[in-house]
Design a protein around this motif. Structure first.
Motif, PDB file in Angstrom:
ATOM      1  N   PHE A 146      14.969 -31.678 -15.954  1.00  0.00           N
ATOM      2  CA  PHE A 146      15.871 -31.635 -14.517  1.00  0.00           C
ATOM      3  C   PHE A 146      14.791 -31.595 -13.492  1.00  0.00           C
ATOM      4  O   PHE A 146      14.709 -32.207 -12.466  1.00  0.00           O
ATOM      5  N   SER A 147      13.703 -30.583 -13.772  1.00  0.00           N
ATOM      6  CA  SER A 147      12.740 -30.235 -12.748  1.00  0.00           C
ATOM      7  C   SER A 147      11.803 -31.672 -12.552  1.00  0.00           C
ATOM      8  O   SER A 147      11.515 -31.868 -11.457  1.00  0.00           O
ATOM      9  N   ASP A 148      11.319 -32.087 -13.848  1.00  0.00           N
ATOM     10  CA  ASP A 148      10.791 -33.548 -13.535  1.00  0.00           C
ATOM     11  C   ASP A 148      11.519 -34.462 -12.653  1.00  0.00           C
ATOM     12  O   ASP A 148      10.832 -35.029 -11.899  1.00  0.00           O
ATOM     13  N   MET A 149      12.800 -34.679 -12.723  1.00  0.00           N
ATOM     14  CA  MET A 149      13.528 -35.737 -12.011  1.00  0.00           C
ATOM     15  C   MET A 149      13.477 -35.315 -10.670  1.00  0.00           C
ATOM     16  O   MET A 149      13.214 -36.010  -9.649  1.00  0.00           O
ATOM     17  N   LEU A 150      13.564 -33.881 -10.237  1.00  0.00           N
ATOM     18  CA  LEU A 150      13.621 -33.540  -8.811  1.00  0.00           C
ATOM     19  C   LEU A 150      12.008 -33.916  -8.290  1.00  0.00           C
ATOM     20  O   LEU A 150      12.049 -34.233  -7.246  1.00  0.00           O
ATOM     21  N   CYS A 151      10.919 -33.676  -9.014  1.00  0.00           N
ATOM     22  CA  CYS A 151       9.808 -33.698  -8.686  1.00  0.00           C
ATOM     23  C   CYS A 151       9.486 -35.151  -8.176  1.00  0.00           C
ATOM     24  O   CYS A 151       8.788 -35.570  -7.255  1.00  0.00           O
ATOM     25  N   GLU A 152       9.897 -36.025  -9.179  1.00  0.00           N
ATOM     26  CA  GLU A 152       9.418 -37.529  -9.010  1.00  0.00           C
ATOM     27  C   GLU A 152      10.074 -38.024  -7.775  1.00  0.00           C
ATOM     28  O   GLU A 152       9.609 -38.837  -7.040  1.00  0.00           O
ATOM     29  N   GLU A 153      11.365 -37.404  -7.595  1.00  0.00           N
ATOM     30  CA  GLU A 153      12.179 -38.151  -6.371  1.00  0.00           C
ATOM     31  C   GLU A 153      11.563 -37.474  -5.166  1.00  0.00           C
ATOM     32  O   GLU A 153      11.347 -38.033  -4.152  1.00  0.00           O
ATOM     33  N   GLY A 154      11.017 -36.327  -5.288  1.00  0.00           N
ATOM     34  CA  GLY A 154      10.490 -35.655  -4.177  1.00  0.00           C
ATOM     35  C   GLY A 154       8.837 -36.187  -3.834  1.00  0.00           C
ATOM     36  O   GLY A 154       8.878 -36.731  -2.651  1.00  0.00           O
ATOM     37  N   PHE A 155       8.322 -36.804  -4.802  1.00  0.00           N
ATOM     38  CA  PHE A 155       7.028 -37.581  -4.699  1.00  0.00           C
ATOM     39  C   PHE A 155       7.255 -38.906  -3.905  1.00  0.00           C
ATOM     40  O   PHE A 155       6.651 -39.139  -2.883  1.00  0.00           O
ATOM     41  N   ARG A 156       8.599 -39.620  -4.222  1.00  0.00           N
ATOM     42  CA  ARG A 156       8.807 -40.861  -3.600  1.00  0.00           C
ATOM     43  C   ARG A 156       8.975 -40.559  -2.107  1.00  0.00           C
ATOM     44  O   ARG A 156       8.762 -41.316  -1.360  1.00  0.00           O
ATOM     45  N   ARG A 157       9.777 -39.907  -1.916  1.00  0.00           N
ATOM     46  CA  ARG A 157      10.359 -39.541  -0.500  1.00  0.00           C
ATOM     47  C   ARG A 157       9.353 -39.012   0.381  1.00  0.00           C
ATOM     48  O   ARG A 157       9.195 -39.431   1.486  1.00  0.00           O
ATOM     49  N   LEU A 158       8.491 -38.165  -0.154  1.00  0.00           N
ATOM     50  CA  LEU A 158       7.348 -37.630   0.366  1.00  0.00           C
ATOM     51  C   LEU A 158       6.232 -38.704   0.714  1.00  0.00           C
ATOM     52  O   LEU A 158       5.878 -38.950   2.094  1.00  0.00           O
ATOM     53  N   SER A 159       5.915 -39.378  -0.187  1.00  0.00           N
ATOM     54  CA  SER A 159       4.839 -40.322   0.004  1.00  0.00           C
ATOM     55  C   SER A 159       5.151 -41.322   0.973  1.00  0.00           C
ATOM     56  O   SER A 159       4.411 -41.912   1.585  1.00  0.00           O
ATOM     57  N   ARG A 160       6.276 -41.862   1.005  1.00  0.00           N
ATOM     58  CA  ARG A 160       6.751 -42.903   1.766  1.00  0.00           C
ATOM     59  C   ARG A 160       6.941 -42.527   3.353  1.00  0.00           C
ATOM     60  O   ARG A 160       7.015 -43.270   4.282  1.00  0.00           O
ATOM     61  N   SER A 161       7.120 -41.265   3.530  1.00  0.00           N
ATOM     62  CA  SER A 161       7.507 -40.736   4.702  1.00  0.00           C
ATOM     63  C   SER A 161       6.660 -39.666   5.553  1.00  0.00           C
ATOM     64  O   SER A 161       6.693 -39.477   6.874  1.00  0.00           O
ATOM     65  N   VAL A 162       5.487 -39.138   4.900  1.00  0.00           N
ATOM     66  CA  VAL A 162       4.971 -38.195   5.339  1.00  0.00           C
ATOM     67  C   VAL A 162       4.083 -38.443   6.570  1.00  0.00           C
ATOM     68  O   VAL A 162       4.067 -37.762   7.524  1.00  0.00           O
ATOM     69  N   THR A 163       3.600 -39.595   6.800  1.00  0.00           N
ATOM     70  CA  THR A 163       2.810 -39.923   7.936  1.00  0.00           C
ATOM     71  C   THR A 163       3.767 -40.160   8.933  1.00  0.00           C
ATOM     72  O   THR A 163       3.334 -39.937  10.391  1.00  0.00           O
ATOM     73  N   ASP A 164       4.858 -41.036   8.859  1.00  0.00           N
ATOM     74  CA  ASP A 164       5.568 -41.405  10.027  1.00  0.00           C
ATOM     75  C   ASP A 164       6.250 -40.244  10.543  1.00  0.00           C
ATOM     76  O   ASP A 164       6.608 -40.141  11.854  1.00  0.00           O
ATOM     77  N   ALA A 165       6.331 -39.134   9.583  1.00  0.00           N
ATOM     78  CA  ALA A 165       7.330 -38.037  10.061  1.00  0.00           C
ATOM     79  C   ALA A 165       6.408 -37.043  10.859  1.00  0.00           C
ATOM     80  O   ALA A 165       6.707 -36.744  11.985  1.00  0.00           O
ATOM     81  N   CYS A 166       5.242 -36.883  10.323  1.00  0.00           N
ATOM     82  CA  CYS A 166       4.303 -35.967  10.845  1.00  0.00           C
ATOM     83  C   CYS A 166       3.601 -36.464  12.157  1.00  0.00           C
ATOM     84  O   CYS A 166       3.224 -35.553  13.184  1.00  0.00           O
ATOM     85  N   LEU A 167       3.244 -37.935  12.217  1.00  0.00           N
ATOM     86  CA  LEU A 167       2.479 -38.335  13.142  1.00  0.00           C
ATOM     87  C   LEU A 167       3.235 -39.145  14.211  1.00  0.00           C
ATOM     88  O   LEU A 167       3.048 -39.118  15.358  1.00  0.00           O
ATOM     89  N   HIS A 168       4.678 -39.426  13.970  1.00  0.00           N
ATOM     90  CA  HIS A 168       5.292 -40.362  14.810  1.00  0.00           C
ATOM     91  C   HIS A 168       6.627 -39.892  14.977  1.00  0.00           C
ATOM     92  O   HIS A 168       7.541 -40.401  15.825  1.00  0.00           O
ATOM     93  N   ASP A 169       6.982 -38.629  14.306  1.00  0.00           N
ATOM     94  CA  ASP A 169       8.386 -38.083  14.499  1.00  0.00           C
ATOM     95  C   ASP A 169       9.616 -38.905  14.298  1.00  0.00           C
ATOM     96  O   ASP A 169      10.571 -39.053  14.929  1.00  0.00           O
ATOM     97  N   ASP A 170       9.113 -40.011  13.360  1.00  0.00           N
ATOM     98  CA  ASP A 170      10.312 -40.791  12.729  1.00  0.00           C
ATOM     99  C   ASP A 170      11.466 -40.074  12.004  1.00  0.00           C
ATOM    100  O   ASP A 170      11.261 -39.130  11.243  1.00  0.00           O
TER     101      ASP A 170
END
Length: 413
Positions: A208-232
């Motif tokens: 269960f925690s593996d599933m949570l982590c893998e989805e967390g990696f997907r969302r964070l990796s695709r969004s981290v720069t747009d969120a932090c640098l561009h407030d998307d």
């Protein structure tokens, strides 16, 4: 076999706060509201309390909470006798709210209940119900069972931990993170990453925690720069979701060397927790990979490779690409170097010795001894010996505003 626990109810989505305020009344008439110093952000909650004619006390917290803050605020809280605690703010604010929920109904002092430097006595009385409303995407404290507190006299960060400290309600409204500064967003996002990463490669993961982590990696990796640098805003939503998943994962799996070292360095340095964990991450990851390669620990290596594939979006990524991805993001987000905060002036052997006593480090992917921890710190501190220590003059503080019934009383601690 594994158990899974999280907050009693999780409400997620844009605009969810305004639609969920009525839940406060379900838990009582007397409300202890815990916020950060910028109380104007919590006006929607304050307005609701006034409109509903609820009795409330307001505590505004400055900086990361320490044990003294909790003890002093608990004295006031016991006099007020709240029925529910509403924590509105970043991870530190929510940790403060959860700590007060645990301490107010119980006798003794905070050192009776904290780990590592305290007696770690189980809570005798169930904590007060907590409604957690995060305004940053970071610690995932809204869905965790512990509160991280600084022990000033021991120069270390420790946890007050109990399954009943999980908030009854977590209201995660990504709109509350819009407009957050790049610095706060960046260190929060990378703290989320370390939660996901350490829970994923810890020595007691579960499906269960593996599933949570893998989805967390997907969302964070695709969004981290747009969120932090561009407030998307869409990217902000992804980060809020990833932070929540990170909190769930660490509650139901374990952490590791990053947080074990951070618990000590957080008491030694005037550096934000997210900066410490972010900057430790590549060094601890590299050490774990090298150790796993040397010992033929294939499961650990497979997890780092899977992580690298998700983070980079490349199926041919190798496990070392996970470390390279972290280093690249740290550079793009301009996360401060720990050398700026004086890490090179700490005594590595003493830091390592204290870190080995932490609960978190026991979950590390591979066994860490003092020698390996010292090696990690030496790698962090590769410099010319003339590192400048960042000056931080802002002292820990706790502002307390008492508001109840129709009278108003203000006092500072």
């Amino acid at each position: 076999m594994f158990n899974f626990m999280t907050s009693g109810r999780v409400i997620f989505g844009e605009g969810s706060l305004a639609q969920s305020l009525s839940m406060i009344r379900h838990y009582g008439y007397s409300v202890l509201l815990v916020t950060g110093k910028g109380i104007q952000r919590s006006s929607v909650v304050l307005d609701y309390l006034v409109k509903q004619q609820l009795r409330y006390q307001h505590i505004a917290v400055g900086n990361e909470p320490n044990i003294t803050m909790v003890e002093e605020a608990a004295v006031l809280g016991r006099k007020f006798n709240p029925e529910v605690i509403v924590a509105f703010g970043g991870g530190s604010v929510i940790d403060m709210g959860k700590a007060l929920a645990a301490v107010i109904p119980n006798q003794g002092n905070v050192y009776d209940y904290v780990e590592t430097v305290g007696r770690n006595v189980p809570l005798k009385t169930r904590p007060l119900p907590v409604i957690a409303i995060p305004t940053t995407a970071s610690t995932g404290s809204e869905v965790t069972k512990n509160a991280v507190l600084r022990s000033g006299q021991d120069r270390i960060k420790v946890s007050l931990r109990d399954a009943d400290m999980l908030p009854k309600v977590a209201i995660i409204d990504p709109t509350l993170t819009y407009g957050t500064s790049k610095a706060i967003s960046a260190r929060g996002a990378m703290d989320t990453f370390t939660h996901l990463m350490e829970a994923y490669v810890c020595n007691e993961p579960n499906p269960f925690s593996d599933m949570l982590c893998e989805e967390g990696f997907r969302r964070l990796s695709r969004s981290v720069t747009d969120a932090c640098l561009h407030d998307d805003h869409k990217a902000r939503e992804d980060l809020s979701f990833a932070a929540m998943l990170g909190g769930m994962a660490l509650t139901n799996a374990k952490l590791g060397g990053i947080h074990g070292l951070a618990s000590v360095l957080g008491g030694e340095l005037k550096a934000p927790h997210g900066v410490i964990t972010a900057r430790l991450a590549p060094f601890v990851m590299r050490e774990n990979i090298l150790n796993a390669e040397a010992n033929g620990e294939e499961l650990i290596l497979e997890r780092y490779q899977k992580m690298a594939q998700i983070l980079t979006g490349r199926q041919n990524a190798n496990l070392h690409d996970a470390v390279l991805w972290v280093e690249s993001i740290l550079s793009r987000l301009d996360i401060p170097d720990l050398r700026e905060f004086g890490v090179c002036s700490t005594t590595f052997e003493l830091v390592a010795e204290s870190a080995l006593k932490s609960v978190d480090i026991k979950g590390n992917a591979s066994t860490l001894d003092s020698e390996r921890l010292v090696s990690i710190l030496e790698s962090v501190c590769q410099c010319d010996g003339h590192c400048e220590k960042r000056q931080d003059t802002e002292d820990d503080c706790l502002l307390v505003e008492l508001v109840h019934d129709s009278s108003v009383e203000t006092s500072d601690i």
